[in-house]
Design a protein around this motif. Structure first.
Motif, PDB file in Angstrom:
ATOM      1  N   PRO A 668       0.835  -1.219   0.000  1.00 37.28           N
ATOM      2  CA  PRO A 668       0.000   0.000   0.000  1.00 37.28           C
ATOM      3  C   PRO A 668       0.864   1.261   0.000  1.00 37.28           C
ATOM      4  O   PRO A 668       1.977   1.277   0.556  1.00 37.28           O
ATOM      5  CB  PRO A 668      -0.787  -0.119   1.300  1.00 37.28           C
ATOM      6  N   ALA A 669       0.347   2.301  -0.611  1.00 38.34           N
ATOM      7  CA  ALA A 669       1.021   3.594  -0.551  1.00 38.34           C
ATOM      8  C   ALA A 669       0.611   4.354   0.705  1.00 38.34           C
ATOM      9  O   ALA A 669       1.393   5.155   1.234  1.00 38.34           O
ATOM     10  CB  ALA A 669       0.687   4.414  -1.799  1.00 38.34           C
ATOM     11  N   TYR A 670      -0.610   4.090   1.171  1.00 41.16           N
ATOM     12  CA  TYR A 670      -1.133   4.794   2.331  1.00 41.16           C
ATOM     13  C   TYR A 670      -1.791   3.787   3.265  1.00 41.16           C
ATOM     14  O   TYR A 670      -2.359   2.781   2.824  1.00 41.16           O
ATOM     15  CB  TYR A 670      -2.163   5.860   1.927  1.00 41.16           C
ATOM     16  N   ALA A 671      -1.707   4.068   4.555  1.00 47.23           N
ATOM     17  CA  ALA A 671      -2.368   3.248   5.577  1.00 47.23           C
ATOM     18  C   ALA A 671      -3.087   4.172   6.543  1.00 47.23           C
ATOM     19  O   ALA A 671      -2.577   5.250   6.891  1.00 47.23           O
ATOM     20  CB  ALA A 671      -1.359   2.379   6.325  1.00 47.23           C
ATOM     21  N   LEU A 672      -4.276   3.749   6.971  1.00 48.69           N
ATOM     22  CA  LEU A 672      -5.104   4.568   7.866  1.00 48.69           C
ATOM     23  C   LEU A 672      -5.346   3.798   9.150  1.00 48.69           C
ATOM     24  O   LEU A 672      -5.817   2.657   9.111  1.00 48.69           O
ATOM     25  CB  LEU A 672      -6.416   4.922   7.171  1.00 48.69           C
ATOM     26  N   ARG A 691       6.935  -1.316  11.040  1.00 46.59           N
ATOM     27  CA  ARG A 691       6.771  -2.121   9.829  1.00 46.59           C
ATOM     28  C   ARG A 691       6.217  -1.277   8.686  1.00 46.59           C
ATOM     29  O   ARG A 691       6.635  -1.418   7.534  1.00 46.59           O
ATOM     30  CB  ARG A 691       5.854  -3.317  10.108  1.00 46.59           C
ATOM     31  N   LEU A 692       5.263  -0.414   8.995  1.00 49.19           N
ATOM     32  CA  LEU A 692       4.707   0.459   7.957  1.00 49.19           C
ATOM     33  C   LEU A 692       5.766   1.423   7.438  1.00 49.19           C
ATOM     34  O   LEU A 692       5.865   1.679   6.229  1.00 49.19           O
ATOM     35  CB  LEU A 692       3.506   1.231   8.513  1.00 49.19           C
ATOM     36  N   GLY A 693       6.572   1.971   8.363  1.00 50.65           N
ATOM     37  CA  GLY A 693       7.627   2.886   7.938  1.00 50.65           C
ATOM     38  C   GLY A 693       8.673   2.200   7.085  1.00 50.65           C
ATOM     39  O   GLY A 693       9.140   2.751   6.077  1.00 50.65           O
ATOM     40  N   ASN A 694       9.052   0.963   7.466  1.00 50.14           N
ATOM     41  CA  ASN A 694      10.042   0.226   6.676  1.00 50.14           C
ATOM     42  C   ASN A 694       9.529  -0.081   5.278  1.00 50.14           C
ATOM     43  O   ASN A 694      10.324  -0.199   4.329  1.00 50.14           O
ATOM     44  CB  ASN A 694      10.426  -1.074   7.388  1.00 50.14           C
ATOM     45  N   ALA A 695       8.207  -0.241   5.144  1.00 50.44           N
ATOM     46  CA  ALA A 695       7.615  -0.518   3.830  1.00 50.44           C
ATOM     47  C   ALA A 695       7.371   0.745   3.021  1.00 50.44           C
ATOM     48  O   ALA A 695       6.856   0.664   1.902  1.00 50.44           O
ATOM     49  CB  ALA A 695       6.308  -1.289   4.011  1.00 50.44           C
ATOM     50  N   GLY A 696       7.720   1.903   3.587  1.00 55.71           N
ATOM     51  CA  GLY A 696       7.539   3.153   2.863  1.00 55.71           C
ATOM     52  C   GLY A 696       6.100   3.618   2.765  1.00 55.71           C
ATOM     53  O   GLY A 696       5.737   4.329   1.813  1.00 55.71           O
ATOM     54  N   VAL A 697       5.279   3.241   3.741  1.00 55.66           N
ATOM     55  CA  VAL A 697       3.857   3.570   3.723  1.00 55.66           C
ATOM     56  C   VAL A 697       3.623   4.888   4.465  1.00 55.66           C
ATOM     57  O   VAL A 697       4.155   5.096   5.566  1.00 55.66           O
ATOM     58  CB  VAL A 697       3.027   2.442   4.375  1.00 55.66           C
ATOM     59  N   THR A 698       2.837   5.767   3.894  1.00 50.92           N
ATOM     60  CA  THR A 698       2.415   7.002   4.557  1.00 50.92           C
ATOM     61  C   THR A 698       1.250   6.688   5.486  1.00 50.92           C
ATOM     62  O   THR A 698       0.225   6.152   5.044  1.00 50.92           O
ATOM     63  CB  THR A 698       1.988   8.068   3.534  1.00 50.92           C
ATOM     64  N   VAL A 718      -2.050  12.198  -7.426  1.00 55.35           N
ATOM     65  CA  VAL A 718      -1.861  11.966  -6.001  1.00 55.35           C
ATOM     66  C   VAL A 718      -3.217  12.110  -5.329  1.00 55.35           C
ATOM     67  O   VAL A 718      -4.120  12.766  -5.855  1.00 55.35           O
ATOM     68  CB  VAL A 718      -0.849  12.966  -5.390  1.00 55.35           C
ATOM     69  N   PRO A 719      -3.404  11.496  -4.175  1.00 60.99           N
ATOM     70  CA  PRO A 719      -4.719  11.574  -3.534  1.00 60.99           C
ATOM     71  C   PRO A 719      -4.991  12.946  -2.927  1.00 60.99           C
ATOM     72  O   PRO A 719      -4.075  13.696  -2.580  1.00 60.99           O
ATOM     73  CB  PRO A 719      -4.633  10.499  -2.453  1.00 60.99           C
ATOM     74  N   LEU A 720      -6.274  13.237  -2.808  1.00 62.13           N
ATOM     75  CA  LEU A 720      -6.724  14.428  -2.092  1.00 62.13           C
ATOM     76  C   LEU A 720      -7.063  13.992  -0.667  1.00 62.13           C
ATOM     77  O   LEU A 720      -8.030  13.265  -0.450  1.00 62.13           O
ATOM     78  CB  LEU A 720      -7.945  15.033  -2.780  1.00 62.13           C
ATOM     79  N   ILE A 721      -6.259  14.402   0.293  1.00 60.87           N
ATOM     80  CA  ILE A 721      -6.412  13.967   1.678  1.00 60.87           C
ATOM     81  C   ILE A 721      -6.721  15.186   2.539  1.00 60.87           C
ATOM     82  O   ILE A 721      -5.964  16.161   2.537  1.00 60.87           O
ATOM     83  CB  ILE A 721      -5.143  13.265   2.194  1.00 60.87           C
ATOM     84  N   THR A 722      -7.821  15.122   3.255  1.00 62.67           N
ATOM     85  CA  THR A 722      -8.191  16.183   4.189  1.00 62.67           C
ATOM     86  C   THR A 722      -8.164  15.606   5.600  1.00 62.67           C
ATOM     87  O   THR A 722      -8.917  14.680   5.910  1.00 62.67           O
ATOM     88  CB  THR A 722      -9.598  16.725   3.880  1.00 62.67           C
ATOM     89  N   THR A 723      -7.272  16.112   6.422  1.00 60.15           N
ATOM     90  CA  THR A 723      -7.213  15.721   7.831  1.00 60.15           C
ATOM     91  C   THR A 723      -7.734  16.884   8.661  1.00 60.15           C
ATOM     92  O   THR A 723      -7.214  17.992   8.579  1.00 60.15           O
ATOM     93  CB  THR A 723      -5.779  15.363   8.244  1.00 60.15           C
ATOM     94  N   TRP A 724      -8.749  16.612   9.464  1.00 60.15           N
ATOM     95  CA  TRP A 724      -9.520  17.698  10.075  1.00 60.15           C
ATOM     96  C   TRP A 724      -8.701  18.537  11.052  1.00 60.15           C
ATOM     97  O   TRP A 724      -8.901  19.738  11.154  1.00 60.15           O
ATOM     98  CB  TRP A 724     -10.767  17.130  10.744  1.00 60.15           C
ATOM     99  N   ARG A 725      -7.781  17.934  11.776  1.00 59.95           N
ATOM    100  CA  ARG A 725      -7.017  18.716  12.753  1.00 59.95           C
ATOM    101  C   ARG A 725      -5.996  19.633  12.084  1.00 59.95           C
ATOM    102  O   ARG A 725      -5.487  20.549  12.734  1.00 59.95           O
ATOM    103  CB  ARG A 725      -6.317  17.790  13.752  1.00 59.95           C
ATOM    104  N   GLN A 726      -5.687  19.401  10.822  1.00 66.41           N
ATOM    105  CA  GLN A 726      -4.831  20.323  10.090  1.00 66.41           C
ATOM    106  C   GLN A 726      -5.658  21.246   9.203  1.00 66.41           C
ATOM    107  O   GLN A 726      -5.405  22.451   9.127  1.00 66.41           O
ATOM    108  CB  GLN A 726      -3.821  19.555   9.224  1.00 66.41           C
ATOM    109  N   TYR A 727      -6.673  20.684   8.553  1.00 70.58           N
ATOM    110  CA  TYR A 727      -7.489  21.467   7.625  1.00 70.58           C
ATOM    111  C   TYR A 727      -8.309  22.524   8.365  1.00 70.58           C
ATOM    112  O   TYR A 727      -8.470  23.646   7.877  1.00 70.58           O
ATOM    113  CB  TYR A 727      -8.404  20.515   6.847  1.00 70.58           C
TER     114      TYR A 727
END
Length: 741
Positions: A668-672, A691-698, A718-727
């Protein structure tokens, strides 16, 4: 307008917390001074005052370094403790919620206000007691979503510097003071109407502000029908009591006093009427423990009364603007509180309606205003709200509140029983309206769309405003036509709600919506009611299918809130009545997006391993939602998995899941990760993150980012990602720090 402008400057400073507008206001002040408008010099001063007050409140909060630490403090119980008997973790237990003023903590110097839960205390804590306590605290944070309560802002407005639990305690001094008397009064009122369940719960709330006996179900009834504001002593209640005593003073006490004391003939009956009105308002505020909403309401009334008693020709708008500015000067951070604007709005609406329409239309138009304001501020909206308020406000104004106050004041049980009868009638009415209008749905207005609707209502209430009435429906179009941004065929959008330690997701295509899990619940409430349902109402959406991965509370707790809205699939249908079992091989397609269930297979043991594993494949990108499956189930699935762009990390990031083999297969490119802030399970586990960091996952995390909206479709692929605590970050979502910009 100067008073309103000054109030707006102070309130805006508390919301924004930056200094650059003060420079702009200084330029305005200098320009205005040259033109004789000397009052403009207060604008930059009030802005700086608001910023200083905001950052002083932020600096008083519990430091991050002390979160989770055990502290020994001394404290005094403020307000009335709330005692609840609840069923949690397989057994019944008592929980007391206490508000304390604490001091004597070497690591956290100064005096602070905290709110804590105490479980299974051998003796219940009483209001006014001084205690020595051992507490474990964390800073006010809460969950953060597009809908629902912003707990950090609400606690800052209330002066709450931390929340936590009591580990040990002992009494230093017995209960004394006003709060102790209020608690005794609440117990007497409850005993006198013990045969009425509604009266026993509601009357102490109306008389002394003690809402501890309100069951979650009863509170939900009032929220759904828009009558929750009736249970909190605020501007509306103070205005009701002051209004009753104003009329009593105008028609009875005033003429009697002028006859007994001829010197009072120098005053008009209207002026004399303000004396008993203000005394009654002050007495009612004392019964409520001089809570901030009641104090604010008394200040507002005092300003209006002062203008009339001194025979100064002060227009209504000017009097209310002066009152608002005085309240904000005394309690600047109350600008962050919904209750300020609700109580002020109630007083303002009553005053406007009485002057522009008279009392005849007040009972019809006031419920409309209160229902709309409540929908904007508290995100609670129902078709039944205006209808319920149309009856509830007169019922409580003319019957319940007067009888309850008179009965408690003169210790007359028959008066209290009459008030209790009124509360039973109100509960019956709410049940009937909820059943009648339960299938009718209106979109929940956003702040902007609600402002347009309020503007339309304001124009309707004020006939003198030069606006063509035939154009008023146009102001309602932004609200009635609000819809989410459409998606092209073959694209999907994932919404991960911040529900603490749990999981609740929404997968949207162009014309369809899937809800996957509903987050946790607790007695009488759930994250689905607080967050998911308001989000659906605001978006104007209804789910086409609901998947409950398995029966654990952190995934299935809110299933009842969504019952009947759509067909339900579950990995543990035996634990969710009305659901059908999900199993590997089930497939369907919506708007060019393929949905496939890969798990569970037959003979899977119940619990986490029975979770529904959902694969979503659009035109170019895919998503995998594995629920709470562990490594053994992951290994059995490896042969059926293809590379995935986004992975919802299994089991909230537990080390029992998300194996290295799974990550090699999915790439995966991204993990939630959906987990609660500082949860007791310490999810996500550091080894999983490694493990996620070693696999290069955001990695995206709801405990850190709040609600997350994820979709593909950007021009650069690239994906459009909205994170509420930053947005939608606000000053209270970060540590105290002076910022110019």
């Amino acid at each position: 307008m100067r008073w309103w402008g000054l109030s707006a400057a102070l309130a805006s400073a508390c919301w924004l917390g930056v200094l650059w507008p003060a420079v702009l206001l200084l330029v305005v002040a200098v320009t205005g001074w040259r033109r004789g408008r000397h009052w403009l010099v207060w604008l930059p001063l009030l802005w700086c005052y608001g910023v200083v007050q905001l950052h002083s409140g932020l600096a008083a909060r519990l430091p991050e370094s002390l979160e989770g630490e055990t502290l020994s403090v001394q404290g005094q119980v403020v307000g009335l403790p709330a005692t609840v008997k609840e069923f949690r973790f397989g057994r019944w237990r008592y929980r007391q919620t206490l508000t304390l003023d604490v001091w004597a903590a070497p690591a956290w110097p100064g005096r602070h206000r905290i709110r804590v839960n105490a479980y299974e205390l051998p003796v219940r804590v009483k209001a006014g007691q001084r205690l020595a306590l051992t507490v474990k605290l964390k800073a006010s944070r809460g969950v953060y979503n597009a809908t629902g309560v912003d707990a950090a802002r609400r606690d800052l407005a209330s002066g709450i510097d931390a929340r936590g639990t009591v580990k040990a305690w002992r009494v230093l001094d017995e209960a004394v003071g006003l709060d102790s008397w209020r608690q005794s009064g609440a117990e007497r009122v409850a005993e006198q109407v013990a045969e009425s369940p509604a009266g026993r719960a509601i009357l102490p709330a109306l008389v002394v502000g003690d809402r501890s006996r309100l069951s979650p179900e009863l509170w939900q009834h009032f929220q759904i029908t828009g009558g929750a504001h009736l249970l909190a002593i605020s501007g509306l209640h103070i205005a009701i009591v002051a209004g009753w005593f104003w009329w009593l003073g105008r028609w009875l006490l005033g003429p009697l006093l002028q006859r007994l004391f001829p010197v009072l003939g120098a005053f008009t009956l209207q002026q004399l009427a303000w004396g008993p009105a203000l005394l009654a308002a002050l007495g009612y505020a004392a019964l409520a423990g001089f809570s901030l909403p009641t104090v604010r309401a008394v200040i507002m009334l005092a300003v209006v009364a002062g203008a009339q008693c001194t025979r100064v020709a002060v227009p209504l708008w000017k009097s209310l603007g002066m009152a608002l500015l005085l309240v904000l000067l005394l309690f600047p951070l109350s600008a962050l509180s919904e209750s300020l604007w609700l109580s002020f709005g109630a007083v303002l609406t009553i005053a406007v309606l009485l002057t522009s329409h008279g009392g005849r239309r007040l009972l019809v138009l006031l419920p409309l205003v209160m229902a709309l304001v409540g929908a904007i501020l508290f995100q609670q909206w129902s078709v039944s709200a205006p209808l319920a308020n149309l009856v509830l406000i007169p019922l409580y104004t003319c019957l319940v509140v007067p009888l309850a106050l008179l009965g408690s004041l003169f210790q007359q049980t028959w008066l209290l029983q009459g008030a209790a009868t009124g509360t039973e009638l109100s509960v019956w009415l709410m049940d009937a309206l909820a059943a009648w209008t339960g299938h009718w749905r209106l979109p929940l207005p956003t702040a902007i769309n609600g402002a347009f609707a309020l503007l339309a209502l304001t124009v309707l209430l004020l006939p003198s405003l030069p606006f063509p009435r035939r154009l008023l429906p146009l102001l309602l179009l932004p609200w009635l036509c609000q819809r989410p941004q459409p998606l092209p065929d073959g694209e999907w959008q994932l919404v991960a709600f911040d529900v603490g330690q749990g999981l609740a997701l929404a997968v949207r295509t162009r014309e369809h919506l899937l809800i996957y899990d509903t987050g946790p619940s607790w007695p009488g409430d759930s994250m689905a009611k607080r967050i998911v349902l308001p989000w659906l109402a605001r978006q104007g959406l209804t789910p086409d299918r609901i998947i409950i991965s398995h029966g654990d509370n952190d995934h299935a707790g809110g299933a009842d809130a969504l019952a009947g809205m759509a067909p339900v699939l579950s990995g543990e249908s035996s634990r969710l009545p009305g659901s059908r079992p999900c199993h590997a091989g089930q497939q369907w397609q919506w708007d060019g997006v393929a949905f496939s269930l890969l798990w569970p297979r037959r003979r899977v043991r119940p619990g986490n391993e029975s979770s529904c594993v959902l694969h979503v494949a659009g035109a170019d990108r895919s998503l995998l939602i594995p629920g709470d499956i562990g490594k053994q189930s992951e290994y059995r699935l490896l042969g059926e998995l293809s590379p995935t762009d986004l992975l919802v990390v299994p089991h909230h990031g537990s080390n029992s899941s998300t194996s290295a083999a799974l990550l090699r297969q999915l790439r995966p490119a991204y993990a939630l990760v959906s987990a609660g802030y500082r949860n007791r399970f310490r999810h996500p586990h550091p080894q999983v993150l490694q493990r996620l960091g070693n696999a290069g996952v955001t990695v995206l995390r709801t405990d850190r980012d709040g609600m997350i909206v994820f979709r593909w479709g950007a021009a650069d692929n690239v994906p459009l990602i909205t994170t509420w605590r930053q947005y939608r970050e606000r000053p209270w979502h970060r540590p105290a720090a002076w910022r110019f910009w």
